[in-house]
Design a protein around this motif. Sequence first.
Motif, PDB file in Angstrom:
ATOM      1  N   PHE A  36      39.776  38.717  37.071  1.00 28.79           N
ATOM      2  CA  PHE A  36      39.760  39.219  39.029  1.00 28.79           C
ATOM      3  C   PHE A  36      40.116  38.201  39.478  1.00 28.79           C
ATOM      4  O   PHE A  36      40.648  37.734  39.897  1.00 28.79           O
ATOM      5  N   PRO A  37      40.463  39.368  41.437  1.00 24.96           N
ATOM      6  CA  PRO A  37      41.744  39.165  42.085  1.00 24.96           C
ATOM      7  C   PRO A  37      41.546  37.769  42.298  1.00 24.96           C
ATOM      8  O   PRO A  37      42.123  37.220  42.697  1.00 24.96           O
ATOM      9  N   HIS A  38      40.156  37.634  42.633  1.00 20.48           N
ATOM     10  CA  HIS A  38      39.362  36.542  43.576  1.00 20.48           C
ATOM     11  C   HIS A  38      38.650  35.707  42.743  1.00 20.48           C
ATOM     12  O   HIS A  38      38.117  34.758  43.562  1.00 20.48           O
ATOM     13  N   ALA A  39      38.530  34.942  41.632  1.00 24.71           N
ATOM     14  CA  ALA A  39      37.763  34.395  40.861  1.00 24.71           C
ATOM     15  C   ALA A  39      38.527  34.643  39.096  1.00 24.71           C
ATOM     16  O   ALA A  39      38.892  33.437  39.194  1.00 24.71           O
ATOM     17  N   GLY A  40      39.762  34.786  39.416  1.00 29.57           N
ATOM     18  CA  GLY A  40      40.877  34.199  37.736  1.00 29.57           C
ATOM     19  C   GLY A  40      40.313  35.149  37.166  1.00 29.57           C
ATOM     20  O   GLY A  40      39.686  35.214  36.569  1.00 29.57           O
ATOM     21  N   LYS A  41      40.774  34.233  35.361  1.00 23.15           N
ATOM     22  CA  LYS A  41      40.210  35.105  34.949  1.00 23.15           C
ATOM     23  C   LYS A  41      39.390  33.825  34.466  1.00 23.15           C
ATOM     24  O   LYS A  41      38.663  33.479  34.195  1.00 23.15           O
ATOM     25  N   GLN A  42      37.845  34.792  33.422  1.00 19.48           N
ATOM     26  CA  GLN A  42      36.424  34.270  33.924  1.00 19.48           C
ATOM     27  C   GLN A  42      36.075  35.078  32.225  1.00 19.48           C
ATOM     28  O   GLN A  42      36.171  36.163  31.694  1.00 19.48           O
ATOM     29  N   LEU A  43      35.193  34.265  31.083  1.00 20.17           N
ATOM     30  CA  LEU A  43      34.914  34.643  30.074  1.00 20.17           C
ATOM     31  C   LEU A  43      33.250  34.860  30.375  1.00 20.17           C
ATOM     32  O   LEU A  43      33.137  34.226  30.733  1.00 20.17           O
ATOM     33  N   ILE A  44      33.160  36.050  30.235  1.00 16.19           N
ATOM     34  CA  ILE A  44      31.820  36.576  30.393  1.00 16.19           C
ATOM     35  C   ILE A  44      31.242  36.927  29.297  1.00 16.19           C
ATOM     36  O   ILE A  44      31.937  38.143  28.065  1.00 16.19           O
TER      37      ILE A  44
END
Length: 59
Positions: A36-44
Amino acid sequence: MQAPYAPGDWVEHPFHPDWGAGQVQSAIGPRVTVNFPHAGKQLINTDQVPLRPVAPPEG
């Protein structure tokens, strides 16, 4: 059965729309990594968070 998300897909987190449109980096079962551009890499875990498909950002 085809996986619901594939690398390169664009999605939005329904609980964090302020994160912006994110691009799927990898998808293994319900575990999807999104950049995400405003949260970086996220594992969901998509069993718990139903990501919404969105159009790719223009530019």
